[in-house]
Scaffold this motif. Structure first.
Motif, mmCIF file in Angstrom:
data_model
loop_
_atom_site.group_PDB
_atom_site.id
_atom_site.type_symbol
_atom_site.label_atom_id
_atom_site.label_comp_id
_atom_site.label_asym_id
_atom_site.label_seq_id
_atom_site.Cartn_x
_atom_site.Cartn_y
_atom_site.Cartn_z
ATOM 1 N N ALA A 87 5.192 15.752 22.715
ATOM 2 C CA ALA A 87 4.839 14.378 22.354
ATOM 3 C C ALA A 87 5.918 13.390 22.774
ATOM 4 C CB ALA A 87 4.589 14.285 20.856
ATOM 5 N N LEU A 88 7.186 13.767 22.607
ATOM 6 C CA LEU A 88 8.272 12.862 22.983
ATOM 7 C C LEU A 88 8.308 12.631 24.489
ATOM 8 C CD1 LEU A 88 11.205 14.012 20.650
ATOM 9 C CD2 LEU A 88 9.858 11.915 20.497
ATOM 10 N N VAL A 89 8.089 13.694 25.251
ATOM 11 C CA VAL A 89 8.097 13.553 26.714
ATOM 12 C C VAL A 89 6.918 12.690 27.170
ATOM 13 C CG1 VAL A 89 7.875 14.773 28.903
ATOM 14 C CG2 VAL A 89 9.324 15.712 27.099
ATOM 15 N N VAL A 90 5.713 13.032 26.719
ATOM 16 C CA VAL A 90 4.513 12.316 27.147
ATOM 17 C C VAL A 90 4.522 10.878 26.632
ATOM 18 C CG1 VAL A 90 1.994 12.233 26.952
ATOM 19 C CG2 VAL A 90 3.146 14.421 27.317
ATOM 20 N N GLY A 91 4.804 10.711 25.339
ATOM 21 C CA GLY A 91 4.776 9.378 24.747
ATOM 22 C C GLY A 91 5.851 8.463 25.290
ATOM 23 N N THR A 92 7.053 8.992 25.510
ATOM 24 C CA THR A 92 8.136 8.166 26.052
ATOM 25 C C THR A 92 7.849 7.752 27.489
ATOM 26 O OG1 THR A 92 9.750 9.256 24.610
ATOM 27 C CG2 THR A 92 10.602 8.067 26.502
ATOM 28 N N ALA A 93 7.366 8.691 28.299
ATOM 29 C CA ALA A 93 7.049 8.361 29.689
ATOM 30 C C ALA A 93 5.951 7.307 29.765
ATOM 31 C CB ALA A 93 6.624 9.626 30.435
ATOM 32 N N ALA A 94 4.901 7.468 28.950
ATOM 33 C CA ALA A 94 3.798 6.506 28.977
ATOM 34 C C ALA A 94 4.242 5.138 28.473
ATOM 35 C CB ALA A 94 2.638 7.033 28.133
ATOM 36 N N GLY A 95 5.004 5.130 27.392
ATOM 37 C CA GLY A 95 5.407 3.859 26.814
ATOM 38 C C GLY A 95 6.486 3.143 27.586
ATOM 39 N N MET A 96 7.367 3.885 28.219
ATOM 40 C CA MET A 96 8.509 3.273 28.905
ATOM 41 C C MET A 96 8.125 2.742 30.283
ATOM 42 S SD MET A 96 11.688 2.630 28.284
ATOM 43 C CE MET A 96 13.071 1.981 29.237
ATOM 44 N N PHE A 97 7.323 3.474 31.030
ATOM 45 C CA PHE A 97 7.049 3.110 32.414
ATOM 46 C C PHE A 97 5.724 2.367 32.588
ATOM 47 C CE2 PHE A 97 9.788 6.910 32.563
ATOM 48 C CZ PHE A 97 10.865 6.363 33.247
ATOM 49 N N GLY A 98 4.751 2.632 31.708
ATOM 50 C CA GLY A 98 3.485 1.921 31.794
ATOM 51 C C GLY A 98 2.756 2.188 33.101
ATOM 52 N N GLY A 99 1.918 1.248 33.506
ATOM 53 C CA GLY A 99 1.224 1.358 34.784
ATOM 54 C C GLY A 99 0.291 2.549 34.866
ATOM 55 N N TRP A 100 0.197 3.102 36.082
ATOM 56 C CA TRP A 100 -0.716 4.223 36.306
ATOM 57 C C TRP A 100 -0.304 5.464 35.529
ATOM 58 C CZ3 TRP A 100 1.067 8.848 38.111
ATOM 59 C CH2 TRP A 100 2.327 8.857 38.714
ATOM 60 N N LEU A 101 1.008 5.651 35.321
ATOM 61 C CA LEU A 101 1.462 6.816 34.562
ATOM 62 C C LEU A 101 0.989 6.730 33.112
ATOM 63 C CD1 LEU A 101 3.130 9.408 34.525
ATOM 64 C CD2 LEU A 101 5.149 8.026 33.966
ATOM 65 N N ASP A 102 1.068 5.536 32.540
ATOM 66 C CA ASP A 102 0.577 5.330 31.181
ATOM 67 C C ASP A 102 -0.915 5.616 31.105
ATOM 68 O OD1 ASP A 102 0.276 4.588 28.543
ATOM 69 O OD2 ASP A 102 0.286 2.440 28.962
ATOM 70 N N THR A 103 -1.663 5.166 32.110
ATOM 71 C CA THR A 103 -3.109 5.384 32.124
ATOM 72 C C THR A 103 -3.447 6.870 32.177
ATOM 73 O OG1 THR A 103 -3.465 3.266 33.246
ATOM 74 C CG2 THR A 103 -5.249 4.876 33.349
ATOM 75 N N VAL A 104 -2.782 7.605 33.063
ATOM 76 C CA VAL A 104 -3.059 9.039 33.217
ATOM 77 C C VAL A 104 -2.700 9.800 31.943
ATOM 78 C CG1 VAL A 104 -2.397 11.131 34.458
ATOM 79 C CG2 VAL A 104 -2.794 9.011 35.718
ATOM 80 N N LEU A 105 -1.508 9.541 31.408
ATOM 81 C CA LEU A 105 -1.063 10.261 30.212
ATOM 82 C C LEU A 105 -1.897 9.887 28.989
ATOM 83 C CD1 LEU A 105 2.827 10.148 30.655
ATOM 84 C CD2 LEU A 105 1.269 12.050 31.105
ATOM 85 N N SER A 106 -2.320 8.632 28.907
ATOM 86 C CA SER A 106 -3.165 8.215 27.786
ATOM 87 C C SER A 106 -4.528 8.894 27.839
ATOM 88 C CB SER A 106 -3.331 6.694 27.782
ATOM 89 O OG SER A 106 -2.094 6.043 27.541
ATOM 90 N N ARG A 107 -5.088 9.008 29.025
ATOM 91 C CA ARG A 107 -6.388 9.698 29.145
ATOM 92 C C ARG A 107 -6.239 11.188 28.842
ATOM 93 N NH1 ARG A 107 -6.821 5.124 29.539
ATOM 94 N NH2 ARG A 107 -6.846 5.615 27.314
ATOM 95 N N LEU A 108 -5.114 11.787 29.253
ATOM 96 C CA LEU A 108 -4.860 13.191 28.927
ATOM 97 C C LEU A 108 -4.756 13.380 27.417
ATOM 98 C CD1 LEU A 108 -4.139 16.095 29.848
ATOM 99 C CD2 LEU A 108 -1.733 15.359 29.896
ATOM 100 N N THR A 109 -4.082 12.455 26.776
ATOM 101 C CA THR A 109 -3.969 12.512 25.315
ATOM 102 C C THR A 109 -5.338 12.378 24.662
ATOM 103 O OG1 THR A 109 -1.760 11.523 25.443
ATOM 104 C CG2 THR A 109 -2.866 11.476 23.304
ATOM 105 N N ASP A 110 -6.169 11.479 25.188
ATOM 106 C CA ASP A 110 -7.517 11.293 24.642
ATOM 107 C C ASP A 110 -8.351 12.562 24.767
ATOM 108 O OD1 ASP A 110 -6.928 8.689 24.005
ATOM 109 O OD2 ASP A 110 -7.802 7.849 25.836
ATOM 110 N N ILE A 111 -8.179 13.275 25.877
ATOM 111 C CA ILE A 111 -8.935 14.520 26.067
ATOM 112 C C ILE A 111 -8.596 15.528 24.976
ATOM 113 C CG2 ILE A 111 -9.205 16.532 27.568
ATOM 114 C CD1 ILE A 111 -8.879 14.635 29.966
#
Length: 297
Positions: free
Chosen positions: A113-137
């Protein structure tokens, strides 16, 4: 020298407040009581042999069918189970398995969670979109149902196997919380100052962003330990969790379920340990949440 000056210059207020909050939490009865209970349970998990031997032989696998379902007796304060095994020894040894699953699952889930959440929250953009959809799955899979499906298809179900499966479905909520907390601090002045001074992204994240945003995640992780222990016991009760010769509270509850009227002690004592453990963990998490609430700082 430069790094020291930079650290002193951009030390975030949230970190200082967090340190004061931790100190305040350690002095409150609402924190100390569950902490002491958990410390005792951890001691039991680390030293099950000597503690189980206080009232007898202390071997959960030493059974006497002649004493099947007998009640509490001298040297056997919790009585005997269906196979004539000492319930006290089984409860003591079961503490290690149940706590191990709860702690290991939470640590693994929190790491992801720390790796995924930090990467998504810190960098945003397409990385946030991909990781957020993975989390939703993964959020789309019901926690226990997903664990039942996966555990039903594996071979040996050990503490490690059960922990890995539960962690697989347990990280998304913490990742969501981490993402939101990181997004809330990534635009703070101390982060911008660090970027202006040329600090690496890794240094900014590990030294300033995470310490300022991890408090709510730690509170959720603490409470999650209790939920995982209950989930492991439920899965084991259904025959999908840990398997003999492992010893756990879930296995004891499963064995006792059909003999409650004849031997209620088989169910009462492991259930009592389970309830005390979960209440202590929830109480500890609630105390941390109160202490780390910025509105109370």
């Amino acid at each position: 020298m430069t790094e020291t000056v930079i650290s002193q210059t951009i030390e975030p207020t949230a970190t200082i407040v967090g340190k004061r909050s931790w100190g305040r939490a350690l002095l409150t009865p609402s924190f100390l009581v569950p902490a002491v209970v958990l410390a005792i349970l951890i001691l039991i998990a680390l030293l099950p042999g000597p503690i189980a031997g206080i009232f007898g032989h202390g071997d959960p696998h030493a059974c006497d069918l002649g004493r099947s379902t007998d009640g509490p007796a001298n040297g056997h304060p919790f009585g005997f189970d269906l196979q004539g095994c000492d319930v006290y020894a089984n409860v003591i040894y079961g503490t290690r398995s149940s706590l191990s699953v709860g702690l290991l699952t939470t640590v693994l889930a929190m790491a992801v969670a720390l790796v995924v959440g930090t990467a998504a929250g810190m960098f945003g953009g397409w990385l946030d979109t991909v990781l957020s959809r993975l989390t939703d799955i993964f959020l789309g899979f019901p926690f226990l149902l997903g664990a039942v499906v996966v555990l039903g298809s594996v071979g040996e179900r050990s503490v490690l196997t059960v922990s890995l499966v539960l962690a697989l479905f347990g990280w998304p909520t913490m990742a969501r919380l981490t993402r939101g907390a990181v997004r809330g601090v990534r635009g703070a002045e101390f982060v911008q100052a660090g970027q202006a001074m040329g600090l690496s992204t890794w240094r900014i994240v590990t030294r300033y962003v995470l310490p300022s945003s991890i408090s709510p995640v730690l509170v959720l992780a603490t409470i999650t330990v209790g939920g995982v222990i209950v989930s492991e016991s439920s899965l084991t009760y259904l025959g999908i969790g840990l398997q003999p010769p492992a010893v756990s509270w879930g296995l004891e509850l499963s064995a006792a379920s059909g003999n409650f009227e004849r031997a209620p002690h088989m169910l009462i004592f492991p259930a009592l340990f389970l309830v005390i453990t979960v209440l202590a963990i929830i109480g500890l998490g609630d105390a941390l949440r109160t202490a780390l609430d910025p509105k109370r700082s």
